[in-house]
Design an enzyme around this catalytic site. Structure first.
Site, PDB file in Angstrom:
ATOM      1  N   ASP A 182       0.856  -1.024  -0.086  1.00  0.00           N
ATOM      2  CA  ASP A 182      -0.164   0.032  -0.705  1.00  0.00           C
ATOM      3  C   ASP A 182       1.085   1.564   0.041  1.00  0.00           C
ATOM      4  O   ASP A 182       2.262   0.764   0.765  1.00  0.00           O
ATOM      5  CB  ASP A 182      -0.564  -0.012   0.938  1.00  0.00           C
ATOM      6  CG  ASP A 182      -2.245   1.079   1.304  1.00  0.00           C
ATOM      7  OD1 ASP A 182      -2.627   1.249   0.312  1.00  0.00           O
ATOM      8  OD2 ASP A 182      -2.670   1.574   2.283  1.00  0.00           O
ATOM      9  N   ASP A 226      -8.594   3.360  -3.318  1.00  0.00           N
ATOM     10  CA  ASP A 226      -9.501   4.238  -2.497  1.00  0.00           C
ATOM     11  C   ASP A 226     -11.284   4.587  -3.179  1.00  0.00           C
ATOM     12  O   ASP A 226     -10.996   5.618  -3.206  1.00  0.00           O
ATOM     13  CB  ASP A 226      -9.544   4.805  -1.439  1.00  0.00           C
ATOM     14  CG  ASP A 226      -8.498   4.586  -0.489  1.00  0.00           C
ATOM     15  OD1 ASP A 226      -7.979   3.564  -0.971  1.00  0.00           O
ATOM     16  OD2 ASP A 226      -7.359   5.503   0.202  1.00  0.00           O
ATOM     17  N   GLU A 274       2.873   5.244  -4.136  1.00  0.00           N
ATOM     18  CA  GLU A 274       2.851   6.232  -4.905  1.00  0.00           C
ATOM     19  C   GLU A 274       4.037   7.133  -4.728  1.00  0.00           C
ATOM     20  O   GLU A 274       4.629   7.098  -6.226  1.00  0.00           O
ATOM     21  CB  GLU A 274       2.078   6.992  -5.538  1.00  0.00           C
ATOM     22  CG  GLU A 274       0.540   6.799  -5.406  1.00  0.00           C
ATOM     23  CD  GLU A 274       0.265   5.229  -4.142  1.00  0.00           C
ATOM     24  OE1 GLU A 274       0.324   5.688  -3.248  1.00  0.00           O
ATOM     25  OE2 GLU A 274      -0.902   4.679  -4.566  1.00  0.00           O
TER      26      GLU A 274
HETATM   27  O1  MIG Z   1      -3.910   5.990   4.269  1.00  0.00           O
HETATM   28  O2  MIG Z   1      -4.692   0.822   5.207  1.00  0.00           O
HETATM   29  O3  MIG Z   1      -5.891   1.951  -0.381  1.00  0.00           O
HETATM   30  O4  MIG Z   1      -7.240  -0.075   1.127  1.00  0.00           O
HETATM   31  O5  MIG Z   1      -7.598  -0.333   3.682  1.00  0.00           O
HETATM   32  C1  MIG Z   1      -5.094   4.586   4.522  1.00  0.00           C
HETATM   33  C2  MIG Z   1      -5.046   1.272   5.082  1.00  0.00           C
HETATM   34  C3  MIG Z   1      -4.167   3.290   4.207  1.00  0.00           C
HETATM   35  C4  MIG Z   1      -5.127   2.706   1.558  1.00  0.00           C
HETATM   36  C5  MIG Z   1      -5.498   1.826   1.352  1.00  0.00           C
HETATM   37  C6  MIG Z   1      -6.915   0.675   1.834  1.00  0.00           C
HETATM   38  C7  MIG Z   1      -6.340   0.530   3.027  1.00  0.00           C
HETATM   39  C8  MIG Z   1      -5.465   1.450   4.637  1.00  0.00           C
HETATM   40  N1  MIG Z   1      -4.644   2.589   3.447  1.00  0.00           N
END
Ligand code: MIG
Length: 798
Positions: free
Chosen positions: A403, A479, A406
């Site tokens: 996650d 998201d 980016e």
């Molecule tokens: O700032 O880990 O896209 O799937 O559940 C949010 C928590 C961070 C973003 C991800 C999402 C995930 C969430 N993350």
């Protein structure tokens, strides 16, 4: 003001002074610019420009090391006004007076023509150059591709940038999103010519598909070189396959990864995870994977466990696995600044974190608080990161979810542009490394999983990535929101990703943000059951809201269960399509234009999509919908739910009450099915079902690939490759079966052949020369059921 005008000027190449050929490289020298043309295969040509005579180091994160140059024929000639390079399928002409490029097929039909072609400009604000390329757009041309852009499938008239960002709750048409895939396809001349352009430049890249000037397509980058690949088809699927040859394919995943996944932010503590797992088994809703989001960690420190919530993770994962669940955990790039935290200490000691231009560490806030960030573009750092997974995997983790790569940083969005990166030995600023950061994180994760999970296959998910990410990871679309519009977006994004080389993709089913009602959630499940990555996920932590298949009442639960079952029944079909992808690069789901590009009606469609070779899925993405129109590609199709036959090449009205979406099967197809199961590996397959759909055509080919569903035995020959041919003449049906390669010992001994849509009265079957009279029990609502030895070669129904 002299200086200013210099910076606003666009520079164009002048006349070619010299021409040089070195093997499959061709160099064209103008007074300042050099063009290097490299013929890679008979259908792929690379164009690279040194604006002022100096090429940069030739290095690519996108191009696969397995890519093989293969040229069958290559000729060059010098004409009065141009040079021509001719391959087996293409003629490439370079204009002597302006370096413009034109591409023709062997019959001199125009495929793609430079407008201004290559030109450049000084980059006033940041130094270096902005390198442009502009091409003419043909009158009926459509454009496709470009990764995860959440917009209409045909992108003609639109403008995009690639510089991935964390876009919580993104909107339709928002740009850029998370992924950076500078690859598009053009289709023109009534579908005759499909080609692709892959602009392999990792800086912020910009594409204009005729927005500024309706008949000019241009792409440019704020740094780096003009370096692109022209990829010929002429079939669109061929373009995707050639692009996959260049940038790689998804490896065959473990079959369980094609099952249903249940996720939430977050399931914790352990008792909650077990409750969810038990609930699936109690309600007999199939599920293979359960996820742990960031709360499993100790203060969001990667590679640690919150011992209060998860006192004994290995025991928990062991018991989950006894129930048939695999556990996947999330990982983030941000490493908490904490003197007592071993991961941070190791990275500091070894100098693995990214630094600012002035030499200080890049610091940013994410979930754990103040963090440093590994430089995943450094091979040594990747190796270290890979090693960190050892313990998680020894404890029982079977997949990792990348996650925030980016990379995302609270408040400031992402890294400042001055941050430095190794870029695999080509030191660069973040401007150059931004678009590959996430992919290199996924790569390091993949390499760790591959090593420690051996002999099992790794399973990796990533949110960000650059072209080639498919060699390491699957993706999800980030998201999204629990709205009908986002269901539409999920449909178009997964089709677009599929033709952009990323076949293994899915959305957060039901929407990540917000709360779907039962109808929306059910429609989403019905769509995602046909996406390669099938996972419910929601940000339920802020509310008491639940998003599990049983959360919306028994009426919906019943329908949802039916579709998850259908997913599992179709696993051998999906797995075969995956094998085709990993072998040939074929997209697993196909937009209509990729099913029949010669039919102009398909060119702008995105409502329906092909699933594997022979199925067509029509999701319902609007509320209160009991009927909708579908366009069927040419040929003859059977409605999955009632076996009615429909003629393709036109629209039909079909019903779609909440308990079904329209699904069609091509006449002549053989669709393999598993029996119902709760998870992959739960039961021994004692009989493989073959659904055969009658055809009046000649020899429709279907493929079936099978192997152990995990491990690498298939690379040592432990797999089976079946071909089935179906033909019919109105009075009979012939089904031939060829087992081409077959060292894999299946658990089943026979097929259960179910023949649908037989239009004549039949009385017997001949199986490999032996006549068997049909009895009453073979007939069931318009279909015929037969038990047939798995080695059969030829079956005739008459
Ligand atoms: O700032 O880990 O896209 O799937 O559940 C949010 C928590 C961070 C973003 C991800 C999402 C995930 C969430 N993350």
């Amino acid at each position: 003001m002299q200086a200013q005008s210099k910076y606003s000027i666009k520079y164009y190449p002048d006349t070619v002074k010299e021409f040089k050929k070195e093997g499959n490289h061709f160099y064209f020298y103008t007074s300042e610019t050099i063009l290097e043309v490299k013929v890679m295969t008979d259908t792929i040509i690379r164009f690279r420009y040194a604006a002022d005579g100096f090429f940069q180091d030739d290095f690519s994160y996108a191009v696969s090391k397995f890519f093989q140059e293969k040229i069958i024929s290559l000729h060059t000639r010098e004409l009065e006004d141009c040079f021509e390079i001719e391959t087996r399928f293409l003629i490439c002409s370079i204009n002597k007076s302006n370096l413009r490029v034109t591409l023709f097929d062997q019959n001199r039909n125009l495929i793609l023509e430079d407008d201004h072609g290559f030109h450049w400009q000084h980059y006033l604000q940041k130094g270096g150059k902005i390198n442009y390329c502009s091409k003419k757009i043909q009158a009926d041309e459509k454009f496709y591709g470009m990764g995860d852009k959440p917009t209409e499938f045909n992108i003609r008239g639109k403008y995009f940038e690639n510089y991935g960002q964390d876009v919580y709750g993104f909107q339709k048409d928002q740009d850029p999103l998370y992924k950076n895939i500078p690859f598009y396809m053009g289709l023109h001349s009534e579908g005759k010519h499909g080609y692709g352009i892959f602009f392999d430049n990792t800086f912020r890249t910009i594409f204009d598909f005729g927005k500024e000037q309706h008949d000019v397509c241009s792409f440019w980058a704020r740094g780096g070189e003009m370096n692109y690949y022209f990829i010929y088809g002429p079939s669109l699927v061929g373009v995707v396959e050639n692009y996959a040859a260049l940038t790689g394919k998804h490896e065959l995943p473990p079959m369980w990864a094609l099952g249903y996944h249940q996720c939430k932010w977050s399931y914790y503590p352990e008792s909650k995870v077990r409750e969810i797992a038990d609930e699936f088994r109690k309600r007999k809703i199939p599920c293979d994977v359960i996820y742990l989001d960031i709360d499993y960690m100790d203060g969001f420190r990667c590679f640690t466990w919150n011992k209060e919530h998860f006192p004994n993770p290995s025991n928990m994962m062991k018991e989950l696995s006894e129930q048939g669940f695999k556990t996947v955990v999330i990982i983030d790039p941000g490493i908490k600044i904490d003197k007592d935290y071993w991961v941070w200490k190791e990275a500091i000691q070894n100098d693995y974190f990214c630094k600012r231009a002035d030499g200080t560490l890049m610091e940013g806030d994410v979930w754990p608080g103040k963090c440093h960030f590994p430089d995943f573009t450094n091979p040594e750092v990747r190796k270290w990161w890979s090693g960190l997974f050892k313990e998680l995997i020894e404890n029982g983790v079977r997949g990792v979810w990348n996650d925030m790569n980016e990379p995302a940083v609270f408040e400031i969005g992402t890294f400042p542009e001055d941050v430095r990166h190794d870029f695999d030995g080509h030191p660069s600023s973040h401007r150059k490394a931004h678009n590959v950061y996430g992919m290199q994180m996924a790569r390091a994760t993949y390499q760790g999983l591959k090593k420690f999970l051996m002999p099992n296959r790794p399973f990796v998910i990533t949110r960000s990535g650059y072209s080639g990410l498919q060699r390491y990871s699957s993706v999800w679309t980030g998201d999204n929101t629990a709205t009908w519009e986002h269901l539409w977006i999920a449909n178009v994004q997964c089709q677009r990703l599929s033709v952009s080389g990323v076949s293994f993709a899915g959305s957060d089913v039901g929407g990540f943000i917000g709360e779907p009602d039962g109808e929306l959630y059910t429609r989403w499940i019905q769509l995602a059951a046909f996406h390669t990555f099938f996972r419910t996920h929601s940000a339920g932590n802020e509310t008491q809201f639940n998003q599990e298949p049983w959360s919306f009442g028994s009426k919906y639960e019943f329908i949802i269960k039916k579709f998850i079952h259908l997913r599992y029944q179709l696993l051998p079909y999906l797995y075969t399509a995956f094998w085709q992808h990993s072998t040939y690069g074929t997209p697993i789901i196909k937009p209509l234009a990729y099913m029949d590009q010669h039919d102009p009606e398909t060119h702008h469609r995105m409502d329906e999509f092909g699933y594997g070779d022979h199925m067509l899925v029509v999701p319902v993405v609007t509320p209160n919908t009991n009927e909708r129109t579908v366009y069927l590609p040419k040929g003859s199709w059977y409605h999955l739910w009632n076996n009615h036959e429909y003629k393709g090449g036109r629209e039909h009205k079909v019903t779609c009450p909440i308990d079904r979406i329209p699904i069609f099967v091509r006449a002549g197809a053989v669709i393999p099915n598993y029996p119902k199961m709760q998870y992959v590996g739960e039961i021994e397959i004692s009989e493989l079902i073959l659904n055969v759909y009658y055809t009046k055509e000649n020899e429709v080919l279907s493929v079936l690939y099978e192997d152990a569903g995990d491990n690498y035995g298939y690379r040592a020959g432990y797999y089976n490759n079946h071909r089935f041919y179906v033909s019919g003449n109105g009075k009979n049906l012939i089904l031939s079966h060829i087992l081409e390669e077959g060292n894999f010992e299946t658990t089943y001994k026979n097929f259960k052949v179910i023949i649908h849509g037989v239009p004549f009265d039949c009385h017997e079957v001949v199986i490999d020369g032996k006549i068997v009279k049909l009895s009453e029990r073979n007939f069931a609502v318009g279909t015929i059921k037969l038990k047939v030895d798995k080695h059969f070669k030829r079956l005739i129904l008459r």
